[in-house]
Scaffold this motif. Structure first.
Motif, short mmCIF file in Angstrom:
data_model
loop_
_atom_site.label_atom_id
_atom_site.label_comp_id
_atom_site.label_asym_id
_atom_site.label_seq_id
_atom_site.Cartn_x
_atom_site.Cartn_y
_atom_site.Cartn_z
N GLY A 1 0.95 -1.18 0.04
CA GLY A 1 0.00 -0.01 0.02
C GLY A 1 0.74 1.23 0.03
O GLY A 1 1.93 1.36 0.47
N THR A 2 0.34 2.25 -0.52
CA THR A 2 1.08 3.73 -0.43
C THR A 2 0.32 4.63 0.28
O THR A 2 -0.85 4.73 0.53
N TYR A 3 1.63 5.00 1.14
CA TYR A 3 1.05 6.07 2.23
C TYR A 3 0.34 7.29 1.75
O TYR A 3 1.01 7.71 1.01
N ARG A 4 -0.88 7.60 2.23
CA ARG A 4 -1.64 8.63 1.61
C ARG A 4 -2.11 8.29 0.31
O ARG A 4 -2.64 9.31 -0.33
N GLY A 5 -2.13 7.23 -0.06
CA GLY A 5 -2.78 6.86 -1.26
C GLY A 5 -4.20 6.57 -0.97
O GLY A 5 -4.71 6.63 0.05
N PHE A 6 -5.29 6.25 -1.94
CA PHE A 6 -6.71 6.06 -2.07
C PHE A 6 -6.88 4.83 -2.89
O PHE A 6 -6.76 4.78 -3.97
#
Length: 591
Positions: free
Chosen positions: A434-439
């Motif tokens: 997962g990408t931090y601050r991704g949606f």
């Protein structure tokens, strides 16, 4: 006298220092002794898991931003973890109580969980997450109240009642586990429990004599908040109360648009708050029913839980047939339309003063998309397994979060596919990067023949769409981008899909799983790893002092670490007051 004054001043300074360290949000303390007891909820003596000799366990009662400290003593004959389902563990996946984040608590050991219920309100529950233990109990409610400065979107209820419903087997959890390990299906449950008790004898043929049943006592003309949790193994249940409406008010930390239901389908792992107004004439007691759904209900009649709602002025016992479940055996859209009707109350304040709807999830650009597909069980390397997108998850000996902390290589792979595999299914420890601050948009595609519930730790996600058939990009045209409910567990109907949106703002390693306990046990899960590349304590707390070690790091574990860490982390507020008491005594003696 001088020595007393010196010591007094010294201890006052220590107390003030401790007060500065631990001031602010209050602490609530619980001690859990987890052990086996013998109970007969369905008339057959069996081994169940109790907490403090209670089955179900005690309800944790906290308020937004409280620090919760739970000292768990494991008196089982196998290892243990407690998972706090729906508690987001902001910045602290170390406390999540799952094998991807925590080493298990060995038998005869104790370990202290400490976490903050940061910016949360609502109705949740906890349960043991290892070895199929939830099938034996060990669960209890977890309520988070609003702070006084934040109004709730309804009048303060006259009472708050926790109701745990779930399917139940008379076989011990070890026997159920062995059946799954041997490639067998568990078959039809033996019944449904309500608050750990069997059904009221509404039918002499279906219910044997001598069953202890639950009675909920109320007064006429009042309103009660019912927090109902499906803590069962794999059965969706329809919940209803004879002659009463259920006004839905909250689910899993989100206030809902308030709507009346005569009954509501509650799927495995889900929690709802209803407002119940006691407005009937109490000519008799009333049935409380939780019955099996999405099955051949004529064959599953025994899989029905029945409790009693008793007014203080009741004139007699409940009698006659149970209130009917939805008459939709040949209409598979009824339950889905009911689920779609559950909407976010965008004008109500949640844990913060601003309205829930001020987070406009529908206008955020999606940065990553995953289609997670489940199918009926398959055989992999001679074993019966369940899969997500063709991968049957294998829990590593070293938890993922611990492996990251100590840079242990080869524990897992950051290669979970964004679309289902086309080749043969495989068993692996494959994790979503997962990408931090991704949606993130996740489509849950259920190609099995039974309802699946999916839960994600660390977050409340937005349920934006569901329908029958295969999801396609055109399906986005049906999404609810305004008031889709934010929750932690959603159902996916057989032959259907559910779409959720997740704002990845919580650093850690977070479990994404089916809540159907048999499918979860056989591998239908993964983890989402969310890392802040700046590696700052502002986005993730340091590893706790009392962390347990296992797997590749087993040599780091020392028995004395347990008592030391427990005494320090579990008693910080108590230590503060103890110091104050000693200070007062010394000052008194020095006069």
């Amino acid at each position: 006298m001088a020595l007393g004054k010196f010591l007094g001043l010294f201890l006052i300074h220590i107390a003030l220092l401790l007060g500065l360290c631990f001031a602010g949000d209050p602490f609530v303390f619980y001690d859990f002794e987890v052990s086996y007891i013998t109970a007969s909820p369905l008339g057959v003596p069996q081994q169940v898991i109790a907490i403090n000799n209670k089955f179900p366990g005690p309800t944790i009662n906290a308020t937004t931003n409280n620090n919760v400290v739970v000292n768990v003593r494991n008196k089982l004959d196998e290892s243990l973890l407690i998972h706090w389902s729906g508690i987001q563990q902001r910045r602290s996946s170390w406390q999540d109580g799952l094998p991807g984040t925590n080493c298990p608590i060995p038998p005869k050991w104790n370990w202290t969980y400490q976490f903050q219920v940061k910016d949360q309100i609502g109705s949740f529950f906890y349960f043991p997450s290892l070895h199929f233990q939830r099938a034996a109990g060990g669960f209890g409610g977890f309520m988070i109240n609003n702070r006084d400065i934040i109004p709730i979107p309804f009048d303060t209820p006259d009472g708050d009642i926790t109701i745990m419903i779930g399917d139940w087997y008379t076989r011990n959890h070890t026997a159920l586990r062995k059946a799954l390990d041997a490639g067998k299906d568990l078959g039809m449950p033996d019944g449904v429990l309500i608050n750990g008790k069997g059904p009221y004898r509404y039918n002499d043929t279906l219910v044997p004599d001598g069953i202890n049943y639950e009675t909920i006592n109320v007064h006429p003309g009042r309103t009660y908040r019912l927090r109902v949790h499906n803590v069962g193994i794999s059965t969706s249940l329809n919940f209803r109360i004879q002659s009463h409406n259920l006004l839905l008010a909250e689910t899993e930390g989100s206030y809902t648009v308030q709507q009346n239901y005569t009954s509501l389908d509650i799927h495995v792992g889900q929690s709802y708050s209803f407002l119940l107004t006691t407005d009937q004439n109490a000519s008799t007691d009333y049935y409380i029913v939780a019955s099996a759904r999405m099955v051949n209900e004529s064959l599953w009649k025994r899989v029905t839980g029945v409790a009693i709602l008793r007014y203080s002025n009741s004139k007699g016992k409940a009698a006659g047939p149970l209130p009917d479940p939805p008459q939709d055996e040949y209409d598979k859209t009824f339950s889905m339309n009911q689920a779609r009707s559950i909407r976010w109350n965008v004008s109500a304040s949640g844990a913060r003063p601003n309205p829930q709807g001020s987070f406009r999830y529908g206008s955020i650009n999606v940065t990553e998309i995953y289609v997670l597909q489940n199918k009926p069980p398959v055989t992999i390397d001679g074993k019966r397994r369940t899969t997500l997108s063709g991968i049957s998850f294998v829990n590593p000996a070293t938890p993922i979060r611990l492996a990251d902390q100590f840079k242990v290589k080869g524990v897992y792979k950051l290669d979970f596919p964004k679309a289902p595999l086309t080749g043969s299914p495989k068993m692996e420890t494959s994790v979503i990067n997962g990408t931090y601050r991704g949606f993130m948009e996740v489509i849950l595609q259920n190609n099995d023949t039974k309802v699946q519930s999916y839960h994600m730790s660390g977050y409340a996600f937005f349920v934006v769409g569901m329908d029958y058939g295969e999801w396609s990009e055109n399906s986005r045209g049906t999404y609810n981008k305004w008031d889709g409910i934010a929750r932690t567990t959603t159902q996916v109907y057989p032959g259907a899909w559910t779409a959720i949106l997740i704002s990845l703002d919580n650093v850690g390693v977070w479990n994404l799983r089916t809540e159907n306990l048999d499918s979860w046990y056989l591998g239908q899960e993964t983890y989402v790893r969310v890392v802040n590349p700046e590696a700052t304590n502002k986005t993730e707390f340091p590893m706790p002092d009392n962390v347990l070690y296992c797997g590749a790091l087993s040599k780091l574990q020392k028995p004395q670490d347990i008592s030391w860490a427990t005494s320090i982390t579990g008693s910080r507020s108590k230590l503060f007051f103890t110091v104050l008491m000693i200070t007062s005594a010394l000052l008194f003696l020095s006069r």
